[in-house]
Structure formats: C-alpha cells, structure tokens
Design a protein around this motif. Structure first.
Motif, PDB file in Angstrom:
ATOM      1  N   TYR A 236      38.746  28.359  62.062  1.00 39.91           N
ATOM      2  CA  TYR A 236      39.875  29.345  62.495  1.00 39.91           C
ATOM      3  C   TYR A 236      39.381  30.842  62.816  1.00 39.91           C
ATOM      4  O   TYR A 236      39.902  31.702  63.546  1.00 39.91           O
ATOM      5  CB  TYR A 236      40.987  29.429  61.350  1.00 39.91           C
ATOM      6  N   LEU A 237      38.291  31.021  61.976  1.00 48.69           N
ATOM      7  CA  LEU A 237      37.577  32.398  62.143  1.00 48.69           C
ATOM      8  C   LEU A 237      37.208  32.957  63.643  1.00 48.69           C
ATOM      9  O   LEU A 237      37.085  33.970  63.794  1.00 48.69           O
ATOM     10  CB  LEU A 237      36.337  32.635  61.283  1.00 48.69           C
ATOM     11  N   LYS A 238      36.874  31.841  64.286  1.00 49.27           N
ATOM     12  CA  LYS A 238      36.414  32.099  65.559  1.00 49.27           C
ATOM     13  C   LYS A 238      37.238  33.083  66.394  1.00 49.27           C
ATOM     14  O   LYS A 238      36.964  33.647  67.355  1.00 49.27           O
ATOM     15  CB  LYS A 238      36.252  30.691  66.386  1.00 49.27           C
ATOM     16  N   SER A 239      38.589  32.900  66.221  1.00 48.88           N
ATOM     17  CA  SER A 239      39.581  33.453  67.037  1.00 48.88           C
ATOM     18  C   SER A 239      39.814  34.895  66.501  1.00 48.88           C
ATOM     19  O   SER A 239      40.502  35.784  67.328  1.00 48.88           O
ATOM     20  CB  SER A 239      40.772  32.711  67.390  1.00 48.88           C
ATOM     21  N   ILE A 240      39.341  35.061  65.322  1.00 48.03           N
ATOM     22  CA  ILE A 240      40.164  36.629  65.063  1.00 48.03           C
ATOM     23  C   ILE A 240      38.881  37.240  64.576  1.00 48.03           C
ATOM     24  O   ILE A 240      39.069  38.434  64.085  1.00 48.03           O
ATOM     25  CB  ILE A 240      40.981  36.213  63.599  1.00 48.03           C
ATOM     26  N   LEU A 241      37.632  36.677  64.552  1.00 50.20           N
ATOM     27  CA  LEU A 241      36.505  37.831  64.200  1.00 50.20           C
ATOM     28  C   LEU A 241      36.353  38.921  65.496  1.00 50.20           C
ATOM     29  O   LEU A 241      36.577  38.718  66.497  1.00 50.20           O
ATOM     30  CB  LEU A 241      35.189  36.948  64.227  1.00 50.20           C
ATOM     31  N   ASP A 242      35.773  40.075  64.848  1.00 46.00           N
ATOM     32  CA  ASP A 242      35.206  41.057  65.657  1.00 46.00           C
ATOM     33  C   ASP A 242      33.916  40.757  65.475  1.00 46.00           C
ATOM     34  O   ASP A 242      33.089  41.019  64.294  1.00 46.00           O
ATOM     35  CB  ASP A 242      35.705  42.552  65.046  1.00 46.00           C
ATOM     36  N   TYR A 243      32.890  40.029  66.326  1.00 47.05           N
ATOM     37  CA  TYR A 243      31.802  39.497  66.025  1.00 47.05           C
ATOM     38  C   TYR A 243      30.689  40.821  65.736  1.00 47.05           C
ATOM     39  O   TYR A 243      29.573  40.595  64.934  1.00 47.05           O
ATOM     40  CB  TYR A 243      31.445  38.755  67.394  1.00 47.05           C
ATOM     41  N   SER A 244      30.977  41.985  66.312  1.00 48.22           N
ATOM     42  CA  SER A 244      29.912  42.995  66.003  1.00 48.22           C
ATOM     43  C   SER A 244      29.967  43.251  64.545  1.00 48.22           C
ATOM     44  O   SER A 244      29.103  43.856  64.051  1.00 48.22           O
ATOM     45  CB  SER A 244      30.513  44.102  66.846  1.00 48.22           C
ATOM     46  N   MET A 245      31.122  42.838  63.539  1.00 47.92           N
ATOM     47  CA  MET A 245      31.102  43.118  62.356  1.00 47.92           C
ATOM     48  C   MET A 245      30.629  41.971  61.407  1.00 47.92           C
ATOM     49  O   MET A 245      30.945  41.663  60.232  1.00 47.92           O
ATOM     50  CB  MET A 245      32.509  43.465  62.033  1.00 47.92           C
ATOM     51  N   VAL A 246      29.916  40.786  61.998  1.00 44.51           N
ATOM     52  CA  VAL A 246      29.540  39.884  61.442  1.00 44.51           C
ATOM     53  C   VAL A 246      27.883  39.980  61.721  1.00 44.51           C
ATOM     54  O   VAL A 246      27.228  40.244  62.766  1.00 44.51           O
ATOM     55  CB  VAL A 246      30.008  38.456  62.201  1.00 44.51           C
ATOM     56  N   ASN A 267      49.179  40.192  56.506  1.00 42.02           N
ATOM     57  CA  ASN A 267      49.573  38.913  56.344  1.00 42.02           C
ATOM     58  C   ASN A 267      49.804  38.274  57.995  1.00 42.02           C
ATOM     59  O   ASN A 267      50.430  37.205  57.974  1.00 42.02           O
ATOM     60  CB  ASN A 267      50.645  38.587  55.554  1.00 42.02           C
ATOM     61  N   SER A 268      49.629  39.116  59.030  1.00 36.40           N
ATOM     62  CA  SER A 268      50.011  38.599  60.159  1.00 36.40           C
ATOM     63  C   SER A 268      49.476  37.209  60.686  1.00 36.40           C
ATOM     64  O   SER A 268      49.982  36.523  61.611  1.00 36.40           O
ATOM     65  CB  SER A 268      49.816  39.777  61.436  1.00 36.40           C
ATOM     66  N   VAL A 269      48.129  36.788  60.125  1.00 31.67           N
ATOM     67  CA  VAL A 269      47.547  35.580  60.639  1.00 31.67           C
ATOM     68  C   VAL A 269      48.026  34.441  59.696  1.00 31.67           C
ATOM     69  O   VAL A 269      47.561  33.245  59.759  1.00 31.67           O
ATOM     70  CB  VAL A 269      46.047  35.603  60.397  1.00 31.67           C
ATOM     71  N   TYR A 270      49.033  34.419  58.762  1.00 27.94           N
ATOM     72  CA  TYR A 270      49.530  33.463  57.930  1.00 27.94           C
ATOM     73  C   TYR A 270      50.784  32.914  58.566  1.00 27.94           C
ATOM     74  O   TYR A 270      51.595  33.680  58.978  1.00 27.94           O
ATOM     75  CB  TYR A 270      49.831  34.000  56.348  1.00 27.94           C
TER      76      TYR A 270
END
Length: 356
Positions: A236-246, A267-270
């Motif tokens: 699920y992380l794929k859709s919520i990541l800001d990849y520059s911060m990984v 809690n918006s993603v719950y």
C-alpha cells in the motif's frame, strides 16, 4: 448494571459488530486510527498472517452495551501470549474483568506471561502511547490517555520503552557538520544513496525486506514472515509515498541501508477512502504539513551509514521547511539521537508485560 465478559468467534455477527464498532464510541473522528479491514480479517482467520497464530476475542458488556474489548493471540511454541486491539471506556471494573478473562485464556493455552498491546503481530501494530495526546500522526499506535492507568491497575509493568522525536522544521545547516561529513565520506567511499520511484518500488520493497527481516529480529514480539507476505502487507505504501523522502543505500550494487518516510496524513489513510478522504490524501501528498520517518535500517557490516542516510533525509526536509516525526525508536537505539538539535519534544510509548 452488571458486567459480563464474552468470548466469541467471527460467526457471532452481533458480537463481531459490537467489537468492531466500539472504537467509534471512544474516539473523536480525528483520533480514530482503526483499520476495519485488518481487524475483521484477523478475527475471521482470513488475514495473510492468520496461519501463524490463533486469536481469542473478548468483549465486556455492561448490560447490553459493549464497553471493553481485546484479542488474545497465541503462537505455537511461544510461552508468551499477546493481548491487543484493546479499547475501553474509562472504567476500572470493566477493564479488570477484561484483563482477568484474558489472563485466564492465556493460562489455558499454557502461557507463562502476557505482553501487550500487540495487535496479533509485530508487523501490524503494537505499543501503548503514554504522553502528548491529540492529533495522531500516520503510523502511530494511538490510544486514550487513561489506558496506561487501566493496564497498570491490572498488574502490567513496563517491559520496553520507545520514543518518537518531534522535529522542528529544518531552516539551516547549524549543528549538522558531523552528519554532512558522514554523508560526504560515505559517497566518497563508494556508497550510493538514492531515492526509488514507483517503477522500482517492488524491487525496493524486496530489498528492504532482505535487510529488516534480520535487523528487527531481536525486537520484542517479533516473528519472521515471508518476503511475499511482507510485500503484500506493505504494498500500500506505493500509492502514498513521496519517493524523494525514501532513501536507499547501495554498496557494490547491493542494498545495505534504507530510510523510509511518508507525508503525515493523520488518520486519512485509515478505513474506506471516501472521495473527500481521497482528495485530502492527494492534497497532503502534494503539500505535506509534516513527514513521518517510519523505518530505518543499516546492514550491521556498514556501521556509521545511518548518520549518512539521516543527513540525506535532513537535506530533503530543509527543501520543504516543514516539521517531522522520527517514529517509534526503541530505547537505547542510536537512532534516537539523530538530528538531536532539531528535537523540540518526544512522544513516549511502552510495551507492557504481566507474569501469570
């Protein structure tokens, strides 16, 4: 009105509905961190990790109203039982009946002690928050401020402690010379530190698994899971990541470290992503109010790389000039002191144990 403790299974639709519905009567809309899908699948045995344990859900009623709940989790060949999904109104008598029933269940399953809060698995949610309540951040094991009192009244004692550092916005490079030097030295020594993207996400997730499955093995309540299970759970992380911060670190083309941050969605993603929630998630992803640094790990053969990874993230935070949270650091872990000059306060959490 008298209290009654009920042990049930998922076929009892009335009890199941009461169990799943209790948190909504305890938390305000901005505090509710419940994942209904996970809870329901764990109770009916269809969760991807269900094969590893058995669950015994408990509800306490005052009259016809559910007032306390928990799940006791039993692993084969483990003499510790785990108690999680704890929710309760502020009622010492109700909590006592719940914990007494859980202790009896644990004893009947040959457990010598009971540890919690652990929501069935290390890989789901565990730990109890004990300070700085209100406005939970994404990934936080959130609960009401009176929960610690209820646990301690029933014989649970602190077993492990954890901290989350709240960092002010990065506005300058003051006090970061040591970390900047460590990053420069790492790069000159042949380390590559870069961010993945959505196309390389699946490969990166497998690389993270290969590192953390060993790095986290000494943590309390840890149980090994397969790569496919890990990837299914964290896809699920794929859709919520800001990849520059990984940030991923490679040495001789082998992954040797990772640092995973996400925008703070609250809690918006719950729960269900209704249109208004989806819009909020998209907005937060584009313009985060804060970041949550969720996971970090470095291969033990590459000591010192952690500071370089932390510096690479600090550089990104400086571009955005927003606060952040370094989440859920185990007491004694050197990570707790990273970017210490930016810490303005600490959240605290505990894992508790009771000998039976």
């Amino acid at each position: 009105m008298s209290l009654e403790a009920v042990i049930f299974n998922s076929d009892d639709k009335k009890r199941l509905k009461d169990f799943l519905g209790l948190p909504k009567h305890i938390y305000g809309s901005g505090e509710l961190m419940q994942n209904l899908t996970d809870e329901a699948s764990l109770l009916d045995g269809t969760h991807i990790l269900s094969k590893y344990f058995k669950v015994i859900p408990i509800l306490v009623y005052r009259g016809k109203k559910a007032v306390s709940r928990a799940v006791v989790t039993i692993y084969p060949d483990d003499n510790t039982a785990y108690i999680g999904f704890f929710e309760s109104i502020d009622d010492s008598a109700a909590a006592k009946l719940l914990f007494d029933t859980a202790a009896q269940v644990a004893k009947e399953n040959s457990a010598a002690d009971i540890t919690g809060p652990v929501d069935c698995s290390f890989w789901l949610r565990y730990r109890l928050k004990i300070n700085h309540f209100g406005s939970p951040y994404t990934g936080e094991p959130y609960n009401k401020d009176y929960y610690l009192k209820l646990w301690e009244e029933n014989g649970f004692k602190e077993y492990q402690k954890y901290f989350s550092n709240h960092y002010i916005a990065v506005e300058n490079d003051n006090g970061c010379e040591k970390y900047a030097k460590r990053l420069a030295n790492a790069i000159s020594a042949g380390y590559e530190i870069k961010s993945p993207d959505s196309e390389s996400f699946d490969k990166t997730l497998r690389e993270v698994y290969s590192l953390l499955i060993e790095l986290y093995s000494s943590f309390p309540a840890y149980k090994r899971i397969s790569e496919s299970e890990f990837c299914a759970m964290f896809g699920y992380l794929k859709s919520i990541l800001d990849y520059s911060m990984v940030k991923m670190s490679y040495f001789n083309k082998k992954a040797v470290g990772f640092f995973i941050s996400i925008p703070d969605y609250g809690n918006s993603v719950y729960g269900k992503l209704y249109p208004w929630k989806l819009f909020k998630v998209i907005s937060e992803k584009k313009n985060p109010r804060s970041y949550v640094m969720l996971y970090m790990g470095v291969d033990k053969e590459h000591c010192g790389l952690g500071k370089a990874l932390a510096e690479s993230v600090r550089v990104e935070l400086k571009k955005r000039c927003v606060p952040s949270v370094g989440a859920l650091i185990r007491s004694g872990n050197i990570n707790k002191d990273y970017m210490a000059q930016l810490i303005d306060f600490e959240y605290e959490y505990v894992l508790l144990k009771k000998v039976l």
